[in-house]
Motif scaffolding. Structure first.
Motif, short mmCIF file in Angstrom:
data_model
loop_
_atom_site.label_atom_id
_atom_site.label_comp_id
_atom_site.label_asym_id
_atom_site.label_seq_id
_atom_site.Cartn_x
_atom_site.Cartn_y
_atom_site.Cartn_z
N VAL A 172 0.83 -1.20 0.00
CA VAL A 172 0.00 0.00 0.00
C VAL A 172 0.87 1.25 0.00
O VAL A 172 0.63 2.20 -0.76
CB VAL A 172 -0.96 -0.01 1.22
N ILE A 173 1.88 1.27 0.84
CA ILE A 173 2.79 2.42 0.90
C ILE A 173 3.52 2.59 -0.42
O ILE A 173 3.64 3.71 -0.95
CB ILE A 173 3.79 2.24 2.05
N ALA A 174 4.00 1.49 -1.00
CA ALA A 174 4.76 1.55 -2.25
C ALA A 174 3.91 2.05 -3.41
O ALA A 174 4.43 2.71 -4.32
CB ALA A 174 5.35 0.18 -2.57
N SER A 175 2.62 1.71 -3.40
CA SER A 175 1.75 2.15 -4.49
C SER A 175 1.26 3.58 -4.32
O SER A 175 0.80 4.20 -5.27
CB SER A 175 0.55 1.20 -4.60
N ALA A 176 1.37 4.10 -3.09
CA ALA A 176 0.82 5.44 -2.82
C ALA A 176 1.85 6.54 -3.00
O ALA A 176 1.51 7.65 -3.44
CB ALA A 176 0.26 5.49 -1.41
N LEU A 211 4.98 9.81 11.80
CA LEU A 211 4.46 8.58 12.41
C LEU A 211 2.93 8.58 12.46
O LEU A 211 2.29 7.58 12.08
CB LEU A 211 5.03 8.44 13.82
N ALA A 212 2.36 9.69 12.91
CA ALA A 212 0.91 9.74 13.08
C ALA A 212 0.20 9.69 11.73
O ALA A 212 -0.69 8.84 11.51
CB ALA A 212 0.53 11.00 13.85
N LEU A 213 0.58 10.57 10.82
CA LEU A 213 -0.09 10.61 9.52
C LEU A 213 0.26 9.39 8.68
O LEU A 213 -0.59 8.86 7.95
CB LEU A 213 0.31 11.89 8.77
N GLY A 214 1.52 8.93 8.77
CA GLY A 214 1.91 7.74 8.01
C GLY A 214 1.16 6.50 8.46
O GLY A 214 0.70 5.69 7.64
N ALA A 232 -2.51 6.92 7.31
CA ALA A 232 -2.63 6.71 5.88
C ALA A 232 -2.51 5.23 5.52
O ALA A 232 -3.25 4.71 4.67
CB ALA A 232 -1.58 7.52 5.14
N SER A 233 -1.59 4.52 6.16
CA SER A 233 -1.40 3.10 5.86
C SER A 233 -2.61 2.28 6.27
O SER A 233 -3.07 1.40 5.52
CB SER A 233 -0.15 2.59 6.57
N LEU A 234 -3.16 2.55 7.47
CA LEU A 234 -4.36 1.83 7.92
C LEU A 234 -5.55 2.14 7.01
O LEU A 234 -6.31 1.24 6.63
CB LEU A 234 -4.68 2.21 9.36
N THR A 235 -5.69 3.41 6.64
CA THR A 235 -6.79 3.79 5.75
C THR A 235 -6.60 3.16 4.37
O THR A 235 -7.57 2.73 3.74
CB THR A 235 -6.87 5.32 5.63
N VAL A 278 2.11 13.23 4.00
CA VAL A 278 3.27 12.48 4.50
C VAL A 278 4.45 12.61 3.55
O VAL A 278 5.61 12.73 3.97
CB VAL A 278 2.90 11.00 4.72
N LEU A 279 4.15 12.62 2.25
CA LEU A 279 5.22 12.72 1.25
C LEU A 279 5.99 14.03 1.40
O LEU A 279 7.22 14.06 1.26
CB LEU A 279 4.62 12.61 -0.15
N VAL A 280 5.29 15.11 1.71
CA VAL A 280 5.96 16.40 1.91
C VAL A 280 6.91 16.32 3.10
O VAL A 280 8.06 16.78 3.04
CB VAL A 280 4.91 17.51 2.13
#
Length: 816
Positions: free
Chosen positions: A228-232, A448-451, A454-457, A472-474
């Motif tokens: 999920v992280i890699a595709s986002a 940590l919080a947003l990452g 985002a991963s759970l969502t 998170v990317l920023v």
């Protein structure tokens, strides 16, 4: 006893000099000292003997019970000493029960074979391979299948499609993990119970993991989260976020990983106490808004921390961080301030009870050092930082302190606690670490919080997670840019190795300061008052003490009128250091490992000496001269003695060029060459033949420079890699090679020793230099059988062998 055991005892004694309330710290120190001492004893002999430590623990328990009935039991310090000594015995017993090898390791370095077993953990993906931990069950070799057991590490193709719980068959070469120059891969794997490495493996799936297997489900969820992280988000941000959240650093490129290390920001990548504290704070904050009772909220938080710890792979550092954050949560729920040294002591006891080798885990040591230093130094540094800000800007001091306190003060305290460990193991110091942490630490809680959100969502609704991932990317882009920018600065990090004694001294002082801070004994106040009143006297006494220490060290390094010979433990290479009765030093070969050789020289040469009178190179083989290039950069070489064989390789030419620039005299030696030192030490060459000196294309081993060193009636024969042809040539020339001590040629390989040559040497002692992880199967049993009743010492068992003679008597001390 080794230096590591000495350090434990010194630290333990230092703590016992204070009447503190840190009972758990006393017990932890005793426990850890027992583990280290037992490990030191275990390196001197094989196998380990659990019964001995069990008897010691029983005796200590009986003594403790008897001690409770004495009047001394009512006194705090004797009681703590008794409890710590009992803990020491228990720690030694626990280590003695730790396996030193595995059943399957008996087949190391015996060629190819097929092993079947169950995948024990999710494969770790590297750039060019996949590392698979396999719980071996059967072994097939030369057509015979045998039951077996033990963990092995399988190196397979990167895209091998297996996962935890699968039953597989792997075919390849089983070897012992190697020990490199400045890193023991064997020790690293042993901490995880792995003593064998299967390389170039072909993998075949026998049967998949059972349906519903918990660990397989957990691994699949973790892999899906990584996808999920890699595709986002793109790389390198995706790999960095995966490392921060999941502890999986396989997606971070080596260049970026090196940049994080060079800038002192590697702690951002790994899951550490910082991450755990942020997560626990978020959980507690969310639960507090639901108006749950504190204890119930604490229980829920502990469960979430436990699940997260298991999810990311419960390494020693992660488990320690989870324990520490859990103790903080419990302390808050019962309205008690958690005492960090006691919490660290509890974590150390628990983790080392599960696996005593955890104490040698560098990540564990870094985490412990960072947390302990923060607990001890963060408050004093914060107060001084606040005063500094008020001087600069009293109007905005509070706001600046709230914003800058954590990135500057906490980072500085953590750096002070981890700096000696970093210098000790890696020999490097980052000069930009404080600036980098000031820029990137404030954004990490949001990462940590947003990452995590985002991963759970993303597991449920990728479309909703997209804008969160963009934020998170920023933040990740800011972190990566800051790290890369500072890593490109010249001298972002410098080489600065640290001697183990200095590292131990630093933490001894730190522990002493923690104990003083906890107890605040009256005599400390009186000493400090004296220092303030009598500054000149204090400075004079301090300088006098330093002078006495340096003077004693210099006197101990002076020659004692005897010949000292060290057969150095340089793995599967020959290296020996000689100190003559008048204090001249002679180095014979050097091996391939510069750090190991420089450390060996630094430990044995006077600290003020920066020269070596004679270096002898028995053959121009990289296995013998590679480390000498670094030695020449540190020491001035008086003379180089070689076998006269040329070598056009770039490294060898670099060595010769550096020696020539120093003005070193380079002399070829052959049979008949002799050099007598004024103190009575004689060096003489027995081989090669002066009539047929070796040419460029000649093989090394038949033309090895064989050297005999004699002092009085005791002599040492350094055979190097001289093969049976060279040995036969010496006998054919009518040379008598008799010697008191003989180095076993060619590491004891098959056919390495000519029986007639051995009979002519007639040694009383034989020294075998070998690496237990060598892939050649050395030493050969038949070669060892030829030695018969000759006393044999081995560097793979005994470490460096130290021999001392006055020309009549011979003393032998294994230093391993």
């Amino acid at each position: 006893m080794s230096r590591s055991a000495d350090h434990c005892i010194i630290t333990l004694t230092l703590f016992f000099s204070l009447r503190t309330h840190m009972r758990l710290v006393y017990l932890a120190l005793g426990w850890c000292a027992g583990i280290v001492i037992a490990a030191d004893v275990a390196t001197r002999r094989v196998p380990r003997h659990p019964l001995e430590w069990t008897l010691i623990a029983i005796i200590a328990l009986i003594a403790l019970i008897m001690f409770t009935r004495s009047r001394l039991w009512t006194q705090k310090t004797p009681r703590m000493i008794a409890l710590a000594l009992f803990a020491l015995a228990l720690g030694g017993m626990r280590f003695s029960l730790t396996p030193a090898t595995s059943e399957i390791a008996a087949f190391n370095n015996r060629g190819g074979m097929t092993i079947t077993g169950t995948v024990a953990a999710p494969p770790m993906l590297r750039d060019t391979r996949a590392d698979i931990r396999l719980n071996a069950q059967t072994l097939t070799r030369t057509g015979e299948t045998l039951p077996t057991s033990g963990l092995i590490l399988v190196r397979a193709a990167r895209h091998t499609d297996v996962n935890v719980g699968d039953r597989i068959a792997v075919t390849g070469e089983l070897i012992a993990p190697p020990t490199l120059d400045d890193f023991s891969y064997a020790d690293y794997l042993a901490r995880g119970g792995v003593y064998s490495l299967l390389i170039n493996a072909d993998v075949e799936l026998v049967s998949p993991a059972p349906v519903g297997d918990f660990w397989r489900i957990l691994a699949d969820v973790r892999a899906h989260t990584r996808d999920v992280i890699a595709s986002a988000i793109p790389e390198p941000a995706a790999g960095l976020l995966t490392g921060i959240l999941l502890g999986d650093e396989s997606g971070i490129s080596p260049d970026l990983e090196a940049d994080f290390a060079a800038t002192g920001a590697a702690h951002i990548v790994a899951i550490s106490g910082f991450n755990m504290i942020v997560i626990s704070s978020i959980v507690i904050g969310m639960l507090s808004r639901l108006n749950l009772p504190k204890r119930r909220a604490a229980i829920i938080a502990l469960i979430i921390i436990g699940i997260y710890t298991i999810f990311v792979g419960a390494s020693a550092a992660v488990t320690r961080a989870a324990l520490m954050s859990g103790l903080l949560i419990v302390g808050r729920s019962i309205r008690r301030k958690t005492f960090v040294p006691a919490s660290l002591a509890f974590a150390a006891i628990l983790l080392s009870a599960l696996n005593p080798l955890t104490l040698w885990d560098v990540g564990f040591q870094l985490s412990m050092g960072a947390v302990f230093s923060i607990a001890l130094l963060a408050d004093p540094l914060s107060r001084r930082f606040d005063r500094l800000l008020k001087r600069l800007s009293s109007r905005h001091a509070d706001r600046l302190a709230a914003w800058l306190n954590e990135p500057i003060v906490v980072s500085l305290a953590a750096m002070l606690g981890t700096l000696p460990i970093t210098m000790l193991y890696f020999g490097r110091v980052s000069l930009v670490a404080l600036a980098v942490n000031l820029l990137i630490v404030p954004v990490q809680p949001m990462v940590l919080a947003l990452g995590g959100l985002a991963s759970l969502t993303g597991l449920i609704a990728p479309a909703i997670a997209a804008p969160i991932f963009a934020c998170v990317l920023v933040l990740l882009g800011w972190t990566i840019t800051a790290v890369r920018t500072f890593a490109d600065i010249p001298l972002a990090q410098i080489d600065l190795p640290l001697h183990p004694n200095l590292a131990a001294g630093f933490f001894g002082v730190l522990f002493f300061a923690a104990a003083v801070r906890a107890e605040k004994p009256a005599w400390i106040g009186r000493v400090w008052a004296f220092i303030v009143r009598r500054k000149l006297v204090t400075i004079f006494v301090s300088l006098l003490t330093v002078g006495i220490i340096l003077g004693v060290a210099h006197l101990r390094a002076l020659p004692d009128g005897r010949l000292h010979v060290w057969f150095l433990d340089m793995g599967h290479s020959h290296a020996a250091l000689i100190q003559t009765p008048d204090g001249a030093h002679i180095l014979i070969d050097g091996g391939r490992a510069p750090s190991r050789l420089l450390t060996a020289l630094g430990d044995r040469l006077p600290f003020t000496k920066r020269s070596i009178e004679i270096v002898i190179l028995t053959q121009p083989d990289p296995n013998e001269y590679a480390a000498l290039i670094d030695v020449v950069a540190r020491y001035r070489i008086g003379a180089l003695i070689t076998n006269g064989q040329p070598n056009i390789s770039a490294d060898f030419q670099s060595l010769i060029t550096r020696l020539t620039e120093q003005g070193t005299q380079i002399t070829p030696a052959a049979r008949g060459w002799r050099f007598d030192l004024p103190d009575g030490t004689r060096l003489e060459a027995l081989h090669p033949d002066p009539v047929a000196m070796p040419e460029l294309d000649d093989r090394f081993d038949p033309n090895t420079l064989m050297l005999r060193v004699t002092y009085g009636g005791v002599s040492f024969l350094f055979t190097g890699d001289a093969n049976d042809d060279a040995q036969a040539a010496i006998l054919a020339a009518g040379i008598n090679p008799a010697a008191t001590v003989m180095g076993v040629p060619r590491h004891g390989a098959s056919g390495a020793l000519d029986p007639d040559f051995l009979q002519a040497v007639a040694p009383q002692v034989a020294i075998l230099q070998s690496d237990p992880a060598n892939r050649f199967g050395d030493p050969d049993p038949n070669t060892l059988d030829l030695l018969g009743d000759i006393r044999l010492y081995r560097t793979d068992y005994d470490g460096t062998i130290h021999l001392v003679t006055d020309g009549v008597n011979l003393e032998i001390t294994p230093e391993g």
